[in-house]
Design an enzyme around this catalytic site. Structure first.
Site, PDB file in Angstrom:
ATOM      1  N   ARG A 160       0.849  -1.205   0.000  1.00 61.95           N
ATOM      2  CA  ARG A 160       0.000   0.000   0.000  1.00 61.95           C
ATOM      3  C   ARG A 160       0.882   1.253   0.000  1.00 61.95           C
ATOM      4  O   ARG A 160       1.558   1.539   0.977  1.00 61.95           O
ATOM      5  CB  ARG A 160      -0.920   0.020   1.227  1.00 61.95           C
ATOM      6  CG  ARG A 160      -1.742   1.308   1.323  1.00 61.95           C
ATOM      7  CD  ARG A 160      -2.922   1.211   2.263  1.00 61.95           C
ATOM      8  NE  ARG A 160      -2.559   1.109   3.663  1.00 61.95           N
ATOM      9  CZ  ARG A 160      -3.429   1.169   4.687  1.00 61.95           C
ATOM     10  NH1 ARG A 160      -4.721   1.336   4.428  1.00 61.95           N
ATOM     11  NH2 ARG A 160      -3.035   1.047   5.929  1.00 61.95           N
ATOM     12  N   ASP A 444      -4.197   2.907  14.069  1.00 61.04           N
ATOM     13  CA  ASP A 444      -3.363   3.510  13.038  1.00 61.04           C
ATOM     14  C   ASP A 444      -3.928   4.891  12.734  1.00 61.04           C
ATOM     15  O   ASP A 444      -4.778   5.396  13.476  1.00 61.04           O
ATOM     16  CB  ASP A 444      -3.248   2.623  11.801  1.00 61.04           C
ATOM     17  CG  ASP A 444      -4.567   2.479  11.025  1.00 61.04           C
ATOM     18  OD1 ASP A 444      -5.575   3.115  11.408  1.00 61.04           O
ATOM     19  OD2 ASP A 444      -4.572   1.726  10.036  1.00 61.04           O
TER      20      ASP A 444
END
Length: 530
Positions: A160, A444
């Site tokens: 990613r 996160d």
């Protein structure tokens, strides 16, 4: 190179990543695509201004022919057919080794939300990726514990890169700050596009934060160019899109279409989706969500978007991947584990019943739970559920914007939790860690964004009230912040970093107090990274 200036420190091995040839490739990507990227970001602002003026999103009339057309995505590689369990984590050696060895089918290795995008992390992450493919990746802790890759089957890697909105300030191209997206994807593809094929896999990417199909089209143009430049067949690159913005949910079909020659699937990025909903509709007094723990996937708008995702992906031959189970098992509290694991299992069973082909976890201990649930749900001999077309699903734009959370309440403990999580996460992020275990959850950037956006939303609306009737004001928040900081200091003990916690507290206080809402906390925090 005269067109490129690299201001970051050249740590050992970085010269093997930032070769002259790799820089030349980044230069070509920048000159060809960066102006379009900047125009796309400007378009985001224009669209949001329309929403602020009361114009709600709809399914686009101008792309109706795409939605009615008879087309499917191109064939998907064999090692992306079985996605029962996907584990995620930053591109850091220890966590990569544990994830690759975890037994999960897929490892989404992250250069975005679960990693602090400082210079060392981003370039070392690229070196770690190449080492993982070569099976030379290893790590030794300060205590002397050694981590190495298993000899047998490893999880399939999907990388990613950073989203279109993020920059890489340590690389200047033609005097401009480089795009974090083009740097991350560009370096990965340059070094690994042929390596992955030689290793029996392929160059696979997870695309974050898309808001519309034109942004997907830009990625597709990047891939076509990269394949030509790097000498591989058209369609070699395969991507999974994270559906994590509320606007993109109105263009699922169009996003699949734009990327159809490179498409593998779409993931329900639930936490960023919640943040996006708050952000885009923060001006609507009726849209005051309760404590984030009460906003589950059974909420009306969350059901609408996930069911539409499954239906649309399967209709077009792509995989539908479920959302993150963020629970982190406790070594101290068996009862906490028992209750949480039961919730994780229930969540994955709901996704499997809805037709998802697999789902995400944040910790290796959850891999067996997730894998078993989907294995039991699949028909014998099948490794996904793409044959389940969910033709029973009928989703309207109004359903996508049904913000009601039945029985939801804003509590003092929920407010305090958001404050504590926000400060702790930002402090860890500023220290270089982007994935942090807080209160038995893996936080996160996405979950930290929910925390700070809720505090901003609750304290900026007169309708923001606690369940005991008290108005949530900035004064209340500013009183609670030092109280929560004192609890954090006590819990951390000698590990408490006064400088970073104070820096994080100042940034969090600023983000929740300002009249204008900051689009991404990571943009402001990135400016403070050394």
């Amino acid at each position: 190179m005269k067109n490129i200036t690299i201001t970051g420190k050249m740590h050992p091995g970085f010269d093997e990543i930032l070769t002259e040839e790799a820089q030349e490739f980044l230069l070509k990507l920048h000159q060809r695509f960066n102006n379009t990227r900047k125009a796309m970001l400007g378009r985001r602002t224009e669209i949001h201004n329309k929403i602020l003026a009361g114009e709600n999103p709809i399914f686009l009339p101008e792309t109706e022919s795409v939605r009615k057309g008879n087309w499917k995505v191109d064939p998907i590689p064999d090692d992306l057919q079985d996605r029962r369990c996907e584990i995620t984590g930053p591109a850091e050696a220890k966590m990569m080794i544990n994830a690759l060895n975890s037994g999960a089918k897929i490892f989404m290795v992250d250069l975005e939300d679960s990693i602090t995008p400082n210079w060392f992390n981003q370039i070392q992450g690229q070196a770690n990726l190449s080492a993982a493919y070569e099976r030379t990746l290893e790590f030794t802790s300060t205590e002397g514990k050694e981590y190495r890759l298993n000899q047998g089957e490893l999880a399939t890697l999907i990388v990613r890169p950073r989203g279109w909105h993020l920059d890489e300030k340590h690389i200047l191209i033609d005097g401009e700050v480089a795009s974090g997206s083009l740097v991350d994807a560009g370096l990965y593809l340059f070094h690994n596009i042929k390596r992955t094929l030689n290793k029996g896999t392929g160059p696979y990417l997870y695309l974050p934060k898309l808001e519309n199909h034109l942004e997907a089209r830009l990625w597709d143009e990047v891939f076509i160019f990269a394949e030509q430049e790097l000498g591989v067949m058209h369609g070699t690159i395969k991507v999974t899109v994270l559906l994590e913005t509320i606007l993109a949910a109105f263009e699922i079909e169009e996003i699949l279409y734009e990327l159809r020659e490179h498409m593998a699937g779409i993931n329900a990025g639930r936490w960023d989706y919640m943040f996006s909903a708050i952000k885009k509709f923060r001006h609507v007094p009726e849209f005051l969500w309760p404590d984030r723990a009460q906003v589950t996937m059974t909420a009306p708008m969350m059901r609408a978007y996930t069911e539409l995702l499954v239906q649309t992906c399967h209709k077009r031959g792509a995989h539908a991947i479920g959302g993150m189970a963020a629970f982190i098992p406790s070594r101290r509290d068996a009862e906490v584990n028992r209750v949480a694991l039961a919730k994780v299992k229930e969540d994955k069973e709901r996704e499997a019943q809805d037709g998802f082909d697999g789902s995400w976890v944040a910790h290796p201990d959850l891999v067996p739970v997730c894998t078993d649930v989907f294995s039991q749900a699949f028909e014998e001999g099948k490794v996904n559920q793409k044959h389940r077309l969910r033709e029973d699903v009928q989703v309207t734009p109004e359903m996508m914007l049904d913000f009601k959370i039945p029985g939801g309440k804003i509590t003092e403990s929920g407010l305090r939790n958001n404050i504590s999580v926000g400060i702790q996460y930002i402090a860890a992020w500023l220290k270089g860690t982007g994935a942090v275990a807080i209160f038995n959850l893996m936080e996160d950037a996405a979950t930290a964004e929910i925390a700070r956006s809720q505090v901003w939303q609750w304290s900026h609306h007169p309708e923001g009230k606690l369940d005991d009737g008290r108005n949530i004001t900035l004064e209340m928040v500013q009183t609670m912040i030092p109280e929560e900081l004192a609890k954090i200091r006590e819990a951390y003990g000698q590990a408490f970093d006064e400088e970073k916690m104070n820096q994080a507290t100042d940034l969090f206080t600023s983000l929740v107090s300002e009249k204008e809402f900051e689009e991404f906390l990571t943009i402001r925090a990135y400016d403070q990274l050394v």
